[in-house]
Scaffold this motif. Sequence first.
Motif, PDB file in Angstrom:
ATOM      1  N   VAL A   1      13.920  43.327   2.320  1.00 28.59           N
ATOM      2  CA  VAL A   1      13.521  41.964   0.782  1.00 28.59           C
ATOM      3  C   VAL A   1      12.183  40.917   1.914  1.00 28.59           C
ATOM      4  O   VAL A   1      12.339  40.089   1.160  1.00 28.59           O
ATOM      5  CB  VAL A   1      15.022  41.145   0.205  1.00 28.59           C
TER       6      VAL A   1
ATOM      7  N   GLN B   1     -12.963  24.186  -2.560  1.00 27.47           N
ATOM      8  CA  GLN B   1     -12.499  23.936  -0.990  1.00 27.47           C
ATOM      9  C   GLN B   1     -13.250  24.700   0.281  1.00 27.47           C
ATOM     10  O   GLN B   1     -13.323  23.830   0.982  1.00 27.47           O
ATOM     11  CB  GLN B   1     -10.857  24.585  -1.659  1.00 27.47           C
TER      12      GLN B   1
ATOM     13  N   GLY C   1       8.763  34.107  -5.404  1.00 25.12           N
ATOM     14  CA  GLY C   1       7.703  33.811  -5.610  1.00 25.12           C
ATOM     15  C   GLY C   1       6.768  32.484  -5.393  1.00 25.12           C
ATOM     16  O   GLY C   1       5.742  32.602  -4.352  1.00 25.12           O
TER      17      GLY C   1
ATOM     18  N   TYR D   1      -3.690  29.443 -12.394  1.00 25.94           N
ATOM     19  CA  TYR D   1      -2.171  29.332 -11.255  1.00 25.94           C
ATOM     20  C   TYR D   1      -2.894  29.693  -9.745  1.00 25.94           C
ATOM     21  O   TYR D   1      -3.927  30.341  -9.690  1.00 25.94           O
ATOM     22  CB  TYR D   1      -0.959  30.005 -12.049  1.00 25.94           C
TER      23      TYR D   1
ATOM     24  N   HIS E   1      -7.221  27.735   4.948  1.00 26.61           N
ATOM     25  CA  HIS E   1      -7.177  27.361   3.255  1.00 26.61           C
ATOM     26  C   HIS E   1      -8.599  27.729   2.955  1.00 26.61           C
ATOM     27  O   HIS E   1      -8.217  28.366   1.958  1.00 26.61           O
ATOM     28  CB  HIS E   1      -7.066  25.995   3.625  1.00 26.61           C
TER      29      HIS E   1
ATOM     30  N   VAL F   1     -12.128  25.818  -8.334  1.00 27.06           N
ATOM     31  CA  VAL F   1     -11.073  24.134  -7.506  1.00 27.06           C
ATOM     32  C   VAL F   1     -11.616  24.972  -6.125  1.00 27.06           C
ATOM     33  O   VAL F   1     -11.865  24.279  -5.394  1.00 27.06           O
ATOM     34  CB  VAL F   1     -10.277  23.736  -7.850  1.00 27.06           C
TER      35      VAL F   1
ATOM     36  N   LEU G   1      -6.004  25.497  10.637  1.00 24.26           N
ATOM     37  CA  LEU G   1      -5.170  24.893   9.701  1.00 24.26           C
ATOM     38  C   LEU G   1      -6.180  25.277   8.123  1.00 24.26           C
ATOM     39  O   LEU G   1      -6.639  25.802   6.790  1.00 24.26           O
ATOM     40  CB  LEU G   1      -4.762  24.037   9.562  1.00 24.26           C
TER      41      LEU G   1
ATOM     42  N   GLN H   1       5.417  21.697 -10.259  1.00 21.66           N
ATOM     43  CA  GLN H   1       4.209  20.528  -9.675  1.00 21.66           C
ATOM     44  C   GLN H   1       3.295  20.123 -10.223  1.00 21.66           C
ATOM     45  O   GLN H   1       2.966  18.527 -10.879  1.00 21.66           O
ATOM     46  CB  GLN H   1       3.570  20.980  -8.595  1.00 21.66           C
TER      47      GLN H   1
ATOM     48  N   PHE I   1       1.098  21.240   1.525  1.00 20.30           N
ATOM     49  CA  PHE I   1       0.253  22.218   0.429  1.00 20.30           C
ATOM     50  C   PHE I   1       0.888  23.721   1.298  1.00 20.30           C
ATOM     51  O   PHE I   1       0.299  24.443   0.518  1.00 20.30           O
ATOM     52  CB  PHE I   1      -1.265  22.012   0.337  1.00 20.30           C
TER      53      PHE I   1
HETATM   54  C1  LIG Z   1      13.180  39.804  -2.879  1.00 19.17           C
HETATM   55  C2  LIG Z   1      13.297  40.687  -3.459  1.00 19.17           C
HETATM   56  C3  LIG Z   1      13.575  40.949  -4.923  1.00 19.17           C
HETATM   57  C4  LIG Z   1      12.009  40.742  -6.167  1.00 19.17           C
HETATM   58  C5  LIG Z   1      11.433  39.981  -6.432  1.00 19.17           C
HETATM   59  C6  LIG Z   1      10.048  39.666  -5.245  1.00 19.17           C
HETATM   60  C7  LIG Z   1       8.711  39.200  -5.923  1.00 19.17           C
HETATM   61  C8  LIG Z   1       7.598  38.618  -5.272  1.00 19.17           C
HETATM   62  C9  LIG Z   1       7.226  39.488  -4.460  1.00 19.17           C
HETATM   63  C10 LIG Z   1       5.905  39.361  -4.335  1.00 19.17           C
HETATM   64  C11 LIG Z   1       5.217  38.377  -4.155  1.00 19.17           C
HETATM   65  C12 LIG Z   1       4.387  38.488  -5.139  1.00 19.17           C
HETATM   66  C13 LIG Z   1       3.481  36.535  -4.998  1.00 19.17           C
HETATM   67  C14 LIG Z   1       2.369  36.751  -5.889  1.00 19.17           C
HETATM   68  C15 LIG Z   1       3.006  36.012  -7.369  1.00 19.17           C
HETATM   69  C16 LIG Z   1       3.747  35.038  -7.336  1.00 19.17           C
HETATM   70  C17 LIG Z   1       4.207  34.918  -8.249  1.00 19.17           C
HETATM   71  C18 LIG Z   1       4.379  33.513  -8.884  1.00 19.17           C
HETATM   72  C19 LIG Z   1       3.347  33.114 -10.040  1.00 19.17           C
HETATM   73  C20 LIG Z   1       3.096  31.821 -10.785  1.00 19.17           C
HETATM   74  C21 LIG Z   1       3.107  30.929  -9.878  1.00 19.17           C
HETATM   75  C22 LIG Z   1       2.243  29.883 -10.379  1.00 19.17           C
HETATM   76  C23 LIG Z   1       2.464  28.514  -9.321  1.00 19.17           C
HETATM   77  C24 LIG Z   1       1.323  27.285  -9.530  1.00 19.17           C
HETATM   78  O1  LIG Z   1       0.174  27.782 -10.059  1.00 19.17           O
HETATM   79  S1  LIG Z   1       2.068  26.303  -8.619  1.00 19.17           S
HETATM   80  C25 LIG Z   1       0.560  25.277  -8.724  1.00 19.17           C
HETATM   81  C26 LIG Z   1      -0.557  25.162  -7.544  1.00 19.17           C
HETATM   82  N1  LIG Z   1      -1.193  24.220  -8.320  1.00 19.17           N
HETATM   83  C27 LIG Z   1      -2.339  24.223  -7.165  1.00 19.17           C
HETATM   84  O2  LIG Z   1      -2.569  25.054  -7.004  1.00 19.17           O
HETATM   85  C28 LIG Z   1      -3.461  22.940  -7.298  1.00 19.17           C
HETATM   86  C29 LIG Z   1      -4.598  23.140  -6.539  1.00 19.17           C
HETATM   87  N2  LIG Z   1      -5.025  21.729  -5.844  1.00 19.17           N
HETATM   88  C30 LIG Z   1      -5.093  21.540  -4.888  1.00 19.17           C
HETATM   89  O3  LIG Z   1      -4.339  22.217  -3.732  1.00 19.17           O
HETATM   90  C31 LIG Z   1      -5.819  20.787  -4.032  1.00 19.17           C
HETATM   91  O4  LIG Z   1      -5.607  19.398  -4.777  1.00 19.17           O
HETATM   92  C32 LIG Z   1      -7.086  20.787  -3.541  1.00 19.17           C
HETATM   93  C33 LIG Z   1      -7.058  21.360  -1.948  1.00 19.17           C
HETATM   94  C34 LIG Z   1      -8.043  21.442  -5.002  1.00 19.17           C
HETATM   95  C35 LIG Z   1      -7.520  19.224  -3.060  1.00 19.17           C
HETATM   96  O5  LIG Z   1      -7.119  18.815  -2.018  1.00 19.17           O
HETATM   97  P1  LIG Z   1      -6.509  16.843  -2.507  1.00 19.17           P
HETATM   98  O6  LIG Z   1      -6.060  16.305  -2.966  1.00 19.17           O
HETATM   99  O7  LIG Z   1      -6.133  16.718  -0.634  1.00 19.17           O
HETATM  100  O8  LIG Z   1      -8.028  16.604  -1.762  1.00 19.17           O
HETATM  101  P2  LIG Z   1      -9.538  17.038  -0.816  1.00 19.17           P
HETATM  102  O9  LIG Z   1     -10.384  17.725  -1.521  1.00 19.17           O
HETATM  103  O10 LIG Z   1     -10.143  15.387  -0.891  1.00 19.17           O
HETATM  104  O11 LIG Z   1      -8.941  17.382   0.641  1.00 19.17           O
HETATM  105  C36 LIG Z   1      -8.376  16.451   1.247  1.00 19.17           C
HETATM  106  C37 LIG Z   1      -8.791  17.610   2.726  1.00 19.17           C
HETATM  107  O12 LIG Z   1      -7.638  18.306   2.801  1.00 19.17           O
HETATM  108  C38 LIG Z   1      -8.212  20.103   3.087  1.00 19.17           C
HETATM  109  N3  LIG Z   1      -7.197  20.418   2.230  1.00 19.17           N
HETATM  110  C39 LIG Z   1      -6.657  20.982   0.982  1.00 19.17           C
HETATM  111  N4  LIG Z   1      -5.688  21.601   0.073  1.00 19.17           N
HETATM  112  C40 LIG Z   1      -4.981  22.331   2.579  1.00 19.17           C
HETATM  113  C41 LIG Z   1      -4.250  23.002   2.266  1.00 19.17           C
HETATM  114  N5  LIG Z   1      -3.759  23.838   2.027  1.00 19.17           N
HETATM  115  N6  LIG Z   1      -4.598  23.714   4.085  1.00 19.17           N
HETATM  116  C42 LIG Z   1      -5.348  23.075   4.537  1.00 19.17           C
HETATM  117  N7  LIG Z   1      -6.213  21.636   3.993  1.00 19.17           N
HETATM  118  C43 LIG Z   1      -6.489  21.838   3.196  1.00 19.17           C
HETATM  119  C44 LIG Z   1      -9.036  20.069   2.288  1.00 19.17           C
HETATM  120  O13 LIG Z   1     -10.259  21.710   2.383  1.00 19.17           O
HETATM  121  C45 LIG Z   1     -10.325  18.535   2.709  1.00 19.17           C
HETATM  122  O14 LIG Z   1     -10.553  18.911   3.735  1.00 19.17           O
HETATM  123  P3  LIG Z   1     -11.929  18.358   4.283  1.00 19.17           P
HETATM  124  O15 LIG Z   1     -11.873  18.772   5.703  1.00 19.17           O
HETATM  125  O16 LIG Z   1     -13.215  18.752   3.543  1.00 19.17           O
HETATM  126  O17 LIG Z   1     -12.123  16.897   4.298  1.00 19.17           O
END
Ligand SMILES: CCCCCCCC/C=C\CCCCCCCCCCCCCC(=O)SCCNC(=O)CCNC(=O)[C@H](O)C(C)(C)COP(=O)(O)OP(=O)(O)OC[C@H]1O[C@@H](n2cnc3c(N)ncnc32)[C@H](O)[C@@H]1OP(=O)(O)O
Length: 664
Positions: free
Chosen positions: A101, A457, A128, A447, A398, A453, A394, A161, A297
Amino acid sequence: MERDSSPSDQFHRYKNLIQNGDNPDITKERQGASFNLYNMQCFVYENDHKLQRRQEILEFVESHREFDDPVHPHFLNRDEQIDRATRKCLAMVDNLDAIDVTDYFDEAPLYQLLTIGRELHCLSLHYGMFLPTIQVHTEKSLILGPFQMAASKAILGTFAQTELGHGSNLSKLETTATYDATTKEFVIHTPTMSAGKWWPGGLGKSANYAAVMAQLYTSGESKGPHLFMVQLRDNAHAPLPGVTVGDIGPKLGNNANDNGFLIFDHYRIPRRNMFMKYSKVEADGTYIPPPHAKLGFGAMVLVRLLMIRDQTCQLGAAAVIAIRYSAVRHSAVRQGEINEGEGEVQILDYRTQQYRLLPQLARSFPSSQRMRSRNSTSKYVTKQINNNANMELLPELHALSSGLKAVITWEVAQGIEQLRLSCGGHGYSRASAFPDMYAYAVGGCTYEGENIVMLLQVARFLMMIAKEVRSGNPKLAEIAEYIAKPDAVTARISSWKTCSDEDIIHDFEAVTRKLIFATFDRLTTLERTMKKKEAWNACSIDLCKAARMHVKTYLVKNFLARVRTCEDPASRTVMHTLAKLYAFDLISGGGGHFMKGGFLSEKQFNEVQLGIYEMLAAIRPDSVALADSWAISDLELRSVLGRRDGNVYPALLEWAQQSPLNQN
Ligand SMILES: CCCCCCCC/C=C\CCCCCCCCCCCCCC(=O)SCCNC(=O)CCNC(=O)[C@H](O)C(C)(C)COP(=O)(O)OP(=O)(O)OC[C@H]1O[C@@H](n2cnc3c(N)ncnc32)[C@H](O)[C@@H]1OP(=O)(O)O
Ligand SMILES: Cc1cc2nc3c(=O)[nH]c(=O)nc-3n(C[C@H](O)[C@H](O)[C@H](O)COP(=O)(O)OP(=O)(O)OC[C@H]3O[C@@H](n4cnc5c(N)ncnc54)[C@H](O)[C@@H]3O)c2cc1C
């Protein structure tokens, strides 16, 4: 009006036509392969153990009646789809001993595909995102509690979220978590209509817990978005007081998943329910910030990496279907003759058809391969973070996970559509599996971070590197080292047979470097007269282009590097041609970038086009065997057109017979 016989009887008459044995065309294709299939499959899956595990898991699922489908899922309405998926989920979870798993790259997704099929379901978010969130964000001393509860089915979670009003822009989420030091609780609240959570999978009917992203307020100060473990439903599965929850209705695809909405009315949770691995709120309300602002995140970064592999496998499966179908499609309907009087040909013989199929097949290999090593990088980075705050890697992780997620989900969705078209009318039928594949893939473009977006990044990362290079003091991440190399004036690419891997890499790196610096110069020029964010917006189309090229260059380099590790010479030769086809196809599609400033001459561009023709011809005899090298069983493929035995037409008749419209 009386009828001679029911539609069902008619079908039975045709059923007698079902061939015994494999379609002779497909057998001939397999016999003509230039490599040993087993060797190639071992290369694709890295070793024979993984290949053997695929077979064992298949045999396990096939031998368990609870995984059978009494009615083909395509003929079910939404309620029935959800019932079916839930029944299958229970059977899947009751038999988890069948797999490792923890193997989210191979065993878990394969098991899920074999048991349920290709769609999200009531447990998708639990496995997931909810469990990964617990893993990434829970202190070690606490992880066993919720994790064990989750594993033992006591709790079923989702990741809440996105809100009605905000998804991409996390900093503007409106749900609040206000710490009350007198009761040592957080008050979770939905202050406005647009703050209502919207989309979380499994939320509508199934989940009783959620990892909720909310703006933290403590000691009267806002601390930005943080994650909280929130119970939503009681033991009888009724929503708890203060929680309003439901299903958001049908979607483009994934309709066996109950994506939901969620509204809180001053709902209280204990202080320890905040995920406190990185940032903390002490009992008196003191806030301890995380060692890196974006560690909160982390679960999303991990899931983006998982998605890349998952999505690429969809493209692989789509290519398998279209290639096998193209090998057997020729005699039922006249498609024309290449040489007059010599009879019809398999549609696979048309160069245009090969051009539709083979670049997609090529595309499906590199990203699935490299994700294994990215997974290790991710584990390494997580370890560094856990072993006390080495955050240097990191931003690289990212940028890479965001970029690969954006480029690959887009290419997979476009590829599946191209492959669907290549199967003509039958590709439009759900029997082909393409519509479900497309709906699944295209969801991935949105998603886990909307693709544009995500590209922006990557662009932030690239612009930071460009600035460092220009300043003469670069500290470069491994994936960006090429950006500091000297400019190259002319391309090296020649004929596909004589040009080396180094030539191809040289040209991709040079073009991407130029694009990055041209964009950087434009941005800095704009910044002289505009505010930074306005300047960014003004050149954001170029920023996305540079980000895309950066990711594609990464993929080309890694595909070529991976092929060099193939120990079997015959497999290596074919894979190498496929890797070159992949690179040449990208050059051909991105001709503008390559020819800009005369970098690639017209003669060289013509060589690229010609090379594509020649490589299509070279790979053609191996295409069915290459499709087989994905080692996908019929149960996993779930496509009438892609059947291993090639007996497509009787199977289509049999499938249509199950339509409820034919029952009376
Ligand atoms: C066990 C057995 C059982 C069997 C079952 C098994 C199943 C699993 C099996 C297999 C797995 C397969 C998996 C595949 C599918 C999975 C299924 C899931 C399906 C559906 C999932 C859907 C879920 C969702 O959608 S959840 C919601 C997601 N939402 C988002 O992603 C939002 C997107 N937005 C953002 O992430 C952020 O807002 C942003 C990154 C766009 C912007 O960040 P911010 O708001 O802070 O603004 P800035 O742009 O100003 O950033 C500032 C600064 O930070 C840096 N930064 C941002 N994020 C990160 C990070 N994550 N890490 C590091 N740094 C980060 C950014 O680059 C900026 O840096 P600077 O240096 O430039 O300033
Ligand atoms: C099938 C599916 C399952 C999902 N499951 C979940 C789940 O389980 N949990 C969960 O929390 N969420 C889930 N979501 C929601 C998903 O994460 C969001 O839809 C996604 O993050 C995009 O956010 P959005 O919908 O607000 O789009 P928006 O951000 O509104 O995007 C709309 C448009 O605006 C553009 N845009 C937005 N910001 C910028 C910018 N800064 N610069 C340039 N252009 C911009 C985008 O590129 C896009 O073209 C799911 C969504 C889908 C489709």
